[in-house]
Design an enzyme around this catalytic site. Structure first.
Site, PDB file in Angstrom:
ATOM      1  N   ASP A  86     -18.515  -2.184  11.553  1.00  0.00           N
ATOM      2  CA  ASP A  86     -17.089  -1.928  11.341  1.00  0.00           C
ATOM      3  C   ASP A  86     -16.864  -0.897  10.250  1.00  0.00           C
ATOM      4  OD1 ASP A  86     -14.270  -2.288  11.775  1.00  0.00           O
ATOM      5  OD2 ASP A  86     -14.203  -3.432   9.921  1.00  0.00           O
ATOM      6  N   ASN A  97     -13.169   1.821  14.292  1.00  0.00           N
ATOM      7  CA  ASN A  97     -14.300   1.126  14.904  1.00  0.00           C
ATOM      8  C   ASN A  97     -14.174   1.002  16.418  1.00  0.00           C
ATOM      9  OD1 ASN A  97     -12.205  -0.993  13.891  1.00  0.00           O
ATOM     10  ND2 ASN A  97     -13.290  -2.044  15.528  1.00  0.00           N
ATOM     11  N   TRP A 157      -6.604  -5.820   2.945  1.00  0.00           N
ATOM     12  CA  TRP A 157      -7.776  -6.573   3.390  1.00  0.00           C
ATOM     13  C   TRP A 157      -8.409  -7.336   2.227  1.00  0.00           C
ATOM     14  CZ3 TRP A 157     -12.324  -4.137   6.682  1.00  0.00           C
ATOM     15  CH2 TRP A 157     -13.119  -5.172   7.186  1.00  0.00           C
ATOM     16  N   TRP A 195      -8.705  -0.732  -5.078  1.00  0.00           N
ATOM     17  CA  TRP A 195      -8.021  -0.571  -3.793  1.00  0.00           C
ATOM     18  C   TRP A 195      -6.749   0.263  -3.920  1.00  0.00           C
ATOM     19  CZ3 TRP A 195     -10.790  -2.975   0.129  1.00  0.00           C
ATOM     20  CH2 TRP A 195     -10.268  -2.859   1.426  1.00  0.00           C
ATOM     21  N   SER A 229      -2.636   1.373  14.799  1.00  0.00           N
ATOM     22  CA  SER A 229      -3.596   0.339  14.404  1.00  0.00           C
ATOM     23  C   SER A 229      -3.871  -0.596  15.578  1.00  0.00           C
ATOM     24  CB  SER A 229      -3.035  -0.471  13.229  1.00  0.00           C
ATOM     25  OG  SER A 229      -2.738   0.351  12.133  1.00  0.00           O
ATOM     26  N   GLY A 230      -4.970  -1.351  15.481  1.00  0.00           N
ATOM     27  CA  GLY A 230      -5.248  -2.343  16.509  1.00  0.00           C
ATOM     28  C   GLY A 230      -6.672  -2.375  16.999  1.00  0.00           C
ATOM     29  N   GLY A 231      -7.612  -1.800  16.236  1.00  0.00           N
ATOM     30  CA  GLY A 231      -9.012  -1.782  16.668  1.00  0.00           C
ATOM     31  C   GLY A 231      -9.611  -3.159  16.851  1.00  0.00           C
ATOM     32  N   GLU A 232      -9.048  -4.161  16.188  1.00  0.00           N
ATOM     33  CA  GLU A 232      -9.556  -5.529  16.314  1.00  0.00           C
ATOM     34  C   GLU A 232      -8.955  -6.245  17.527  1.00  0.00           C
ATOM     35  OE1 GLU A 232     -11.208  -3.897  13.511  1.00  0.00           O
ATOM     36  OE2 GLU A 232      -9.059  -4.072  13.080  1.00  0.00           O
ATOM     37  N   THR A 289       1.007   0.833  10.938  1.00  0.00           N
ATOM     38  CA  THR A 289       0.803   0.624   9.500  1.00  0.00           C
ATOM     39  C   THR A 289       0.633   1.939   8.751  1.00  0.00           C
ATOM     40  OG1 THR A 289      -1.618   0.455   9.707  1.00  0.00           O
ATOM     41  CG2 THR A 289      -0.351  -1.588   9.928  1.00  0.00           C
ATOM     42  N   ASP A 335     -15.137   1.884   9.906  1.00  0.00           N
ATOM     43  CA  ASP A 335     -14.079   2.791  10.369  1.00  0.00           C
ATOM     44  C   ASP A 335     -14.160   4.153   9.702  1.00  0.00           C
ATOM     45  OD1 ASP A 335     -11.148   1.081  11.403  1.00  0.00           O
ATOM     46  OD2 ASP A 335     -13.135   0.208  11.243  1.00  0.00           O
ATOM     47  N   GLU A 362       0.847  -1.194   0.000  1.00  0.00           N
ATOM     48  CA  GLU A 362       0.000   0.000   0.000  1.00  0.00           C
ATOM     49  C   GLU A 362       0.883   1.246   0.000  1.00  0.00           C
ATOM     50  OE1 GLU A 362      -4.155  -1.638   2.006  1.00  0.00           O
ATOM     51  OE2 GLU A 362      -2.832  -0.395   3.226  1.00  0.00           O
TER      52      GLU A 362
END
Length: 598
Positions: A323, A281, A557, A493, A195-198, A180, A325, A82
């Site tokens: 979700d 999220n 993703w 994407w 990052s790390g919402g999950e 990221t 975001d 990316e």
């Protein structure tokens, strides 16, 4: 004697202050100057406004068909590439996914490697990277290249030698926090999110001093007022947010694992000195377990660049159930809104609505669907700012273990992190989009530090009766509607690029770089690169000639099935099944391809 000593101390302090001001001006002035020279691409989005537009005009509608690949470079790394390169003078800086290599390439010598930096990171960080091992790019300022590593190391490298100047840690991978996002240099500061919402982290934006990496301020997305950096002047929809505006909307101490990660793009308005970005999220994905609006996840933040204090906030999807975001880029554009010239902030959100706000006051001016498939809400009330939800598509209406079907868009949104472009001449936005729906079944989950805190099973697919997963669109903000749309087999994407010559570029998941006419979307040129493109198209000029560069390397993703070797339809948080056919069109790679008119 005491008076003389005091005088010396005052003089010394004034001298230190003058040096600080001098450094701030020097660091910022150089970067601003570079960003105004179209030969360079000195910031992740090209400029502070995140417009991703170039004033270069050698490649035109008339000659774009003569574009040819003129050189390429293998990064030696697979998985999702990316972001895009930076071009500073005669040097191009190229980054990779984990292990987050950075290459300095000599544009005067056929891309010869001047230096390469490869951080030593614990590979145990890979399993806690939600949606591939991506990195969205490096930043530049004061002769330094700034990299945010997967393991949360924020590193400043000497731009000429690649040697470390300083390094600080921004988070803890053992808790599920990872790096990221692309940093952004603003004056004498480096800003970066996490990052790390999950994994149930507490999301935040951080500011570090460019000179030595020392912490300037931290602003959380959810938590107490002093953590979020709210004061009595902070507003939401024109009204004071009030005391404890976040923790009042969470049950008990849930806010401590509330998510609101900040892994998207950052923009900045020098006129207002405000930094703009979005939060992600709320955790967990199971909405039944976290009653309340879950403020301030899913929110646009406008913060003072020097202090971090929030001037205004706007929450797009209170009590998120899907979700969606809010991390997508905030494009700062002086454009017409409802027929009136406006200092606007335009945001194409994951939830499928294109939001237009007054970037000075935070007033909501417009919110319209930019994908006709969106069905979870019929619209957005401009007075309250709240979405008009459709109960049929609520993922908590049936309780846990109830599978809500046919929700559009899917969790990866009508657009994810792939940035749009704005042409200030045509006032048109060029937007890479996803055209994907989902079934969503929440289930109960317990929090354990460093373990997934998701609590939902997803399946993804095209909208009913359709067979494509993406569109590339031209969006007219003044009219609040799509001007033209190009269907693509898979999600678009890759980050878009518009140019003064009326040519717009984008990449596709199956590997094509495409050039189209900005007026009508007519295809002018396409070329299939070695792998799927999730990178951002980047322009530059060298020795008087215009070039277009793009990273190809399928992943992210949408491509997580290929990147991580997943096969189950609901794996990859639901994306694997939707994009299973992608492997018939492209394979893993990591290549920079550069184009010019020959």
């Amino acid at each position: 004697m005491k008076q003389q000593t005091l005088s010396r101390v005052c003089a010394m302090m004034l001298g230190i202050g003058a040096l600080a001001v001098s450094f701030q001006a020097q660091a910022n002035d150089e970067l601003v100057k570079l960003s105004k020279d179209s030969a360079n691409w000195s910031m992740p989005a090209g400029d502070y406004a995140n417009q991703r537009h170039s004033a270069l005009k050698q490649i035109t509608v008339a000659n774009a068909s003569k574009l040819r690949p003129v050189w390429s470079f293998s990064t030696g790394v697979l998985r999702g590439h990316e972001g895009g390169p930076l071009i500073i003078g005669d040097v191009m800086y190229v980054h990779t996914p984990f292990p987050n290599k950075v290459f300095a390439l000599d544009l005067n010598d056929n891309g010869r490697i001047i230096w390469v930096y490869e951080p030593k990171q614990d590979p145990d960080v890979i399993p806690v990277m939600c949606c591939d091992t991506v990195n969205r790019g490096v930043a530049y300022g004061d002769g330094k290249i700034i990299l945010h590593q997967a393991d949360n190391g924020l590193v400043a490298l000497n731009a000429k030698t690649g040697k470390e100047v300083w390094k600080v840690m921004t988070g803890d991978a053992k808790k599920g926090e990872t790096g990221t996002s692309a940093p952004l240099v603003i004056k004498d500061k480096v800003m970066v999110g996490i990052s790390g919402g999950e994994f149930g982290i507490q999301g935040r934006l951080m500011s570090f001093n460019l000179k030595d990496g020392s912490k300037a301020w931290t602003a959380y997305s959810v938590g107490t007022d002093d953590q979020i950096l709210f004061d009595d002047k902070t507003t939401a929809m024109g009204k004071p947010v009030g005391k404890d505006s976040s923790i009042k909307t969470w049950q008990g101490d849930q806010w401590k694992t509330g998510g609101g990660s900040t892994w998207g793009w950052i923009s900045y308005d020098p006129d207002t000195n405000l930094v703009y970005y979005g939060s992600g999220n709320p955790s967990t994905w199971n909405p039944v377990q976290r009653p309340g609006d879950n403020k301030w996840s899913m929110t646009v933040f406008a913060r003072d660049a020097d202090t971090g204090v929030a001037k205004w906030v706007y929450q797009m999807t209170p009590h998120d159930e899907w979700d969606y975001d809010g991390i997508n880029e905030m494009i700062l554009a002086n454009t017409k809104v409802n027929g009136k010239e406006t200092k606007a902030l335009v945001h194409f959100d994951r939830n499928g609505f294109a939001y237009v706000l007054d970037r000075v006051t935070g007033e909501l001016l417009q919110a319209n669907k930019f994908d006709p498939a969106v069905n979870w809400a019929t619209g957005v009330n401009l007075k309250t700012g709240l979405p008009d939800r459709v109960k049929k598509y609520s993922t908590e209406a049936g309780g846990e273990d109830h599978n809500t079907k046919g929700i559009c868009p899917a969790a990866l949104g009508s657009k994810d992190e792939q940035p749009a472009s704005f042409d200030p001449k045509t006032h048109m936005f060029y937007v890479p989009t996803n055209h994907v729906c989902m079934d969503y079944e929440p289930f109960k989950v317990s929090y354990t530090a460093g373990q997934p805190f998701v609590g939902a099973t997803l399946s993804m697919f095209p909208p009913a009766g359709e067979d494509h997963l993406g569109n590339f669109i031209a969006y007219d903000v003044d009219k609040g509607k799509i001007n033209w749309s190009i269907p693509e087999t898979f999600s678009v994407w890759a980050g878009a690029l518009s140019t003064d010559s009326g040519v717009v570029f984008y990449g596709t998941l199956d590997g094509f770089l495409k050039a189209v006419d900005a007026k009508n979307g007519k295809l002018l040129y396409k070329y299939k690169t070695p792998s799927g493109i999730i990178g951002n198209v980047t322009p530059y000029e060298h020795k008087g000639k215009e070039y277009i560069a793009v990273l190809s390397g399928v992943g992210g993703w949408a491509g997580i099935g290929m990147a991580a070797g997943l096969a189950g339809d609901t794996e990859g948080l639901g994306a694997v099944g939707a994009y299973k056919a992608l492997s018939s069109y492209t394979q893993l790679g990591g290549v920079l391809t550069v184009f010019a008119v020959e």
